[in-house]
Design a protein around this motif. Structure first.
Motif, mmCIF file in Angstrom:
data_model
loop_
_atom_site.group_PDB
_atom_site.id
_atom_site.type_symbol
_atom_site.label_atom_id
_atom_site.label_comp_id
_atom_site.label_asym_id
_atom_site.label_seq_id
_atom_site.Cartn_x
_atom_site.Cartn_y
_atom_site.Cartn_z
ATOM 1 N N SER A 86 0.828 -1.215 0.000
ATOM 2 C CA SER A 86 0.000 0.000 0.000
ATOM 3 C C SER A 86 0.856 1.256 0.000
ATOM 4 N N LYS A 87 1.937 1.263 0.770
ATOM 5 C CA LYS A 87 2.761 2.464 0.871
ATOM 6 C C LYS A 87 3.433 2.823 -0.446
ATOM 7 N N PHE A 88 3.805 1.817 -1.238
ATOM 8 C CA PHE A 88 4.552 2.086 -2.468
ATOM 9 C C PHE A 88 3.699 1.925 -3.714
ATOM 10 N N SER A 89 2.383 1.890 -3.549
ATOM 11 C CA SER A 89 1.504 1.730 -4.706
ATOM 12 C C SER A 89 1.480 2.983 -5.583
ATOM 13 N N ASP A 90 1.728 4.152 -5.004
ATOM 14 C CA ASP A 90 1.710 5.389 -5.790
ATOM 15 C C ASP A 90 2.750 5.378 -6.901
ATOM 16 N N SER A 91 3.866 4.695 -6.682
ATOM 17 C CA SER A 91 4.913 4.653 -7.702
ATOM 18 C C SER A 91 4.423 3.977 -8.974
ATOM 19 N N PHE A 92 3.366 3.179 -8.882
ATOM 20 C CA PHE A 92 2.855 2.452 -10.040
ATOM 21 C C PHE A 92 1.514 3.021 -10.499
ATOM 22 N N LEU A 93 0.641 3.346 -9.559
ATOM 23 C CA LEU A 93 -0.664 3.870 -9.949
ATOM 24 C C LEU A 93 -0.557 5.250 -10.572
ATOM 25 N N VAL A 161 -3.579 5.317 -13.578
ATOM 26 C CA VAL A 161 -4.500 6.432 -13.357
ATOM 27 C C VAL A 161 -4.227 7.563 -14.341
ATOM 28 N N VAL A 162 -2.965 7.810 -14.667
ATOM 29 C CA VAL A 162 -2.617 8.910 -15.579
ATOM 30 C C VAL A 162 -3.167 8.640 -16.972
ATOM 31 N N SER A 163 -2.983 7.437 -17.473
ATOM 32 C CA SER A 163 -3.476 7.113 -18.807
ATOM 33 C C SER A 163 -4.989 6.935 -18.838
ATOM 34 N N LYS A 164 -5.596 6.571 -17.699
ATOM 35 C CA LYS A 164 -7.046 6.367 -17.650
ATOM 36 C C LYS A 164 -7.781 7.679 -17.876
ATOM 37 N N TRP A 165 -7.320 8.765 -17.247
ATOM 38 C CA TRP A 165 -8.018 10.046 -17.321
ATOM 39 C C TRP A 165 -7.167 11.137 -17.986
ATOM 40 N N VAL A 175 -2.120 14.856 -10.797
ATOM 41 C CA VAL A 175 -1.351 13.687 -10.335
ATOM 42 C C VAL A 175 -0.719 13.977 -8.980
ATOM 43 N N HIS A 176 -0.180 15.162 -8.815
ATOM 44 C CA HIS A 176 0.458 15.523 -7.549
ATOM 45 C C HIS A 176 -0.584 15.685 -6.437
ATOM 46 N N ILE A 177 -1.772 16.167 -6.779
ATOM 47 C CA ILE A 177 -2.844 16.241 -5.787
ATOM 48 C C ILE A 177 -3.228 14.838 -5.326
ATOM 49 N N ARG A 286 -1.383 -5.962 -14.423
ATOM 50 C CA ARG A 286 -1.476 -5.267 -15.697
ATOM 51 C C ARG A 286 -2.367 -4.013 -15.668
ATOM 52 N N ASP A 287 -3.463 -4.023 -14.919
ATOM 53 C CA ASP A 287 -4.361 -2.879 -14.868
ATOM 54 C C ASP A 287 -4.356 -2.300 -13.469
ATOM 55 N N TRP A 288 -4.476 -0.964 -13.360
ATOM 56 C CA TRP A 288 -4.361 -0.320 -12.057
ATOM 57 C C TRP A 288 -5.516 -0.685 -11.132
ATOM 58 N N GLN A 289 -6.704 -0.904 -11.676
ATOM 59 C CA GLN A 289 -7.839 -1.270 -10.843
ATOM 60 C C GLN A 289 -7.666 -2.658 -10.235
#
Length: 630
Positions: A86-93, A161-165, A175-177, A286-289
């Motif tokens: 959970s702590k390092f999920s931001d690096s990928f999402l 998340v970046v490519s999704k929206w 993204v930073h928010i 493979r998918d962020w969700q």
């Protein structure tokens, strides 16, 4: 209870004044001839000293180090792997991918246009064209008006998340928010759940945090826009903070003095295993969700902790909940297959005598009235803030706060470099803290952090000036190599400073307010981590000043660390007076015949009681014996 004597005395004088001098003398004589409060010893005296000595008397009574205790410690280790995910999920999402625009002309032919290079805010590499596509000589800002973006995600996912929206160009700030939201949730979660854990217990905070992280974490995977994603990530971070804090406190309070650091470091290593396994998990999902759901679902297993995990016995004893403590001790002795008649050694009989005592719970705000304890907590908060804040400065110096300074253009190389430095830091902490103690180890790592920071700020500027001279023999490559070397040392030592500050605070904070103390130092660490997305949001503007400020903080911290006590192999303080009587020992032992400058523990207790006894004797001299004892 504490104010019953003054209140009744004031009421007596009020009645005397009401009756007048003619008839009030009889009532006043009758009132002052008898005690103004029930003659219960519990109102004036504390619990039995046997019950206050948890590490020396209570902990051995139910088999410290027994099979049941080892099982409970193991249960606090298992969730650390999922916490690492959970702590390092931001690096990928939320990783900023390489992107380009794909547009069709009126005849149905597709043309490829690269986005301008400043659109990438990741700081870990530049935008590269897709294989086989032409590279234009330049670009302009109008290319951000593209209707269809194509992405190449470096973090093992097909979609994030970046490519999704389409969070690029003018929407890149979102993204930073989104990164802010998780960190801010962690900060508020540590502050609030720490106070709640001191009031209702560690176990309820753990279980309710697990329930709500399942709700909010799984809902994050169903987000329909980035606003919903960021809001839910805040609540996910809040609940994750409750799990981290309650497990940390339970782990500390379960262990005997000689094993606290080792057991805490094992949990850190398991959490780092989650960091190392995260890229493989992302490649499988493979998918962020799907990745978000896979990270959250293992918390379902922690729902069984409500049945198998007990409340912290140390917290129950410190808050004088003796009836629940007696039941829990009997449960522990049964689980460890010990004889209740021969192994209790008088603890249960003492509990039975004190069972009618009312619980006494304390909030962290009581620290404000102390003389030494609040200073220790503030020093450790500043240490954790500085350690995690300057860690980002070193990371950006090594990975490059400008695209031309990046040492690699590979996401996995950068990610595993950071993880490897953190692992090496924790491995080095074990022998250093074992040899030098908590305070000596923290001082050593802070000195290394300050040296690396000052050398990077001062020496590299000097090298840069000499490299511009034609006969100096220096080049920019020499400066870059020194920068990378100092950054590695700085990241290595600053990570140790942050981790050790949290552990140190858990040891010197009394049990009755340990949750609040841990919440303060963990929230300070979160503020330090928050500087990373803040600097990225401003496109690294003010980076040098940011580093200079934290470098000055390291020098202040070096002086303040000398004010801390040493907690190695010491019993944990149970209440605020115990934490207040922790003495500061010199780094070097006294020479034979040398008079120590600091008071010993017994001398400090005698000194601290002078003002209290004087106040009691001035206020209610007739009740000094009953109410003047501590």
């Amino acid at each position: 209870e504490a104010c019953s004597v003054p209140c009744c005395t004031g009421f007596a004088w009020f009645v005397v004044a009401g009756f007048g001098s003619q008839g009030g003398w009889f009532f006043s004589f009758f009132l002052f001839s008898f005690p103004t409060s029930p003659p219960s010893p519990f109102l004036s005296f504390g619990p039995s000293p046997l019950l206050l000595d948890y590490d020396g008397s209570v902990l051995p009574s139910w088999g410290a180090g027994g099979r049941y205790q080892r099982t409970l410690v193991l249960l606090t280790w298992v969730p650390a792997l999922v916490i690492g995910f959970s702590k390092f999920s931001d690096s990928f999402l939320l990783d900023q991918p390489d992107f380009w625009c794909r547009e069709a002309d009126g005849q149905g032919n597709w043309s490829w246009t690269l986005a301008p290079i400043h659109a990438n805010h990741s700081g870990n590499g530049s935008i590269f064209p897709p294989p086989g596509l032409p590279t234009p000589a330049g670009g302009n800002a109008s290319e951000c008006g593209c209707r269809e973006w194509h992405y190449r995600i470096r973090a093992g996912l097909v979609q994030n998340v970046v490519s999704k929206w389409d969070l690029v160009c003018d929407s890149a700030w979102k993204v930073h928010i989104a990164k802010f939201s998780l960190l801010v949730g962690l900060i508020f979660g540590h502050l609030i759940t720490g106070c709640i854990a001191d009031w209702v217990g560690r176990r309820p905070v753990l279980l309710f945090s697990v329930i709500f992280i399942l709700i909010f974490g799984l809902t994050v995977a169903l987000s329909v826009n980035v606003t919903m994603f960021s809001t839910l990530r805040f609540f996910e971070g809040f609940c994750l903070a409750g799990i981290v804090l309650s497990l940390y406190a339970l782990r500390i309070e379960l262990c005997p003095p000689g094993h606290r650091f080792m057991i805490t470091m094992v949990a850190s290593f398991i959490e780092m295993a989650g960091q190392f396994l995260m890229p493989g998990l992302a490649a499988l999902c493979r998918d962020w969700q799907v990745l978000q759901a896979v990270i959250i679902c293992p918390f379902l297993l922690m729902l069984f902790y409500w049945v198998i995990f007990p409340e912290s016995l140390r917290w129950l004893m410190a808050t004088q909940q003796f009836e629940a403590s007696k039941e829990l001790i009997l449960q522990f002795t049964h689980k460890n297959r010990m004889s209740t008649e021969s192994d209790i050694k008088g603890v249960v009989p003492e509990l039975e005598k004190e069972i009618t005592r009312r619980p006494k719970k304390v909030c962290i705000v009581k620290v404000v009235g102390t003389r030494n304890l609040w200073k220790n907590i503030v020093v450790l908060c500043v240490n954790s803030l500085t350690g995690y804040g300057i860690h980002h400065c070193f990371a950006k110096s090594m990975m490059g706060h400008e695209a031309k300074m990046a040492i690699t253009h590979n996401f996995y190389a950068d990610y595993y470099t950071m993880a490897g430095i953190a692992l090496a830091s924790c491995l080095a902490m074990c022998p250093v803290v074992g040899f030098l103690g908590r305070r000596g180890g923290l001082l050593l790592f802070m000195i290394l952090t300050a040296l690396a920071s000052l050398l990077q700020l001062g020496l590299l500027n000097l090298i840069g000036k000499y490299s511009q001279l034609p006969d100096s023999g220096m080049s920019d490559s020499v400066k870059d190599k020194f920068s990378v070397a100092f950054s590695i040392v700085g990241m290595f030592s600053s990570h140790a400073v942050g981790s050790l500050s949290v552990f140190f605070c858990a040891e010197i904070t009394p049990t009755v307010i340990r949750g609040g103390g841990l919440g303060l130092v963990l929230a300070s660490a979160g503020f330090g981590r928050l500087t990373a997305p803040i600097m990225e949001l401003h496109n690294q503007k003010g980076y040098f000043l940011h580093h200079v400020i934290f470098a000055c903080c390291t020098l202040i911290c070096i002086i303040c660390i000398l004010l801390l006590p040493e907690s190695k192999n010491q019993h944990l303080p149970e209440n605020i007076p115990d934490g207040e009587h922790y003495t500061r020992q010199p780094l070097l032992p006294h020479k034979k015949g040398e008079q120590p400058l600091l008071l010993t523990n017994s001398e400090l207790k005698d000194y601290s009681g002078l003002h209290d006894s004087a106040a009691v004797s001035d206020g209610i001299s007739e009740n000094t014996t009953a109410n003047g004892m501590k």
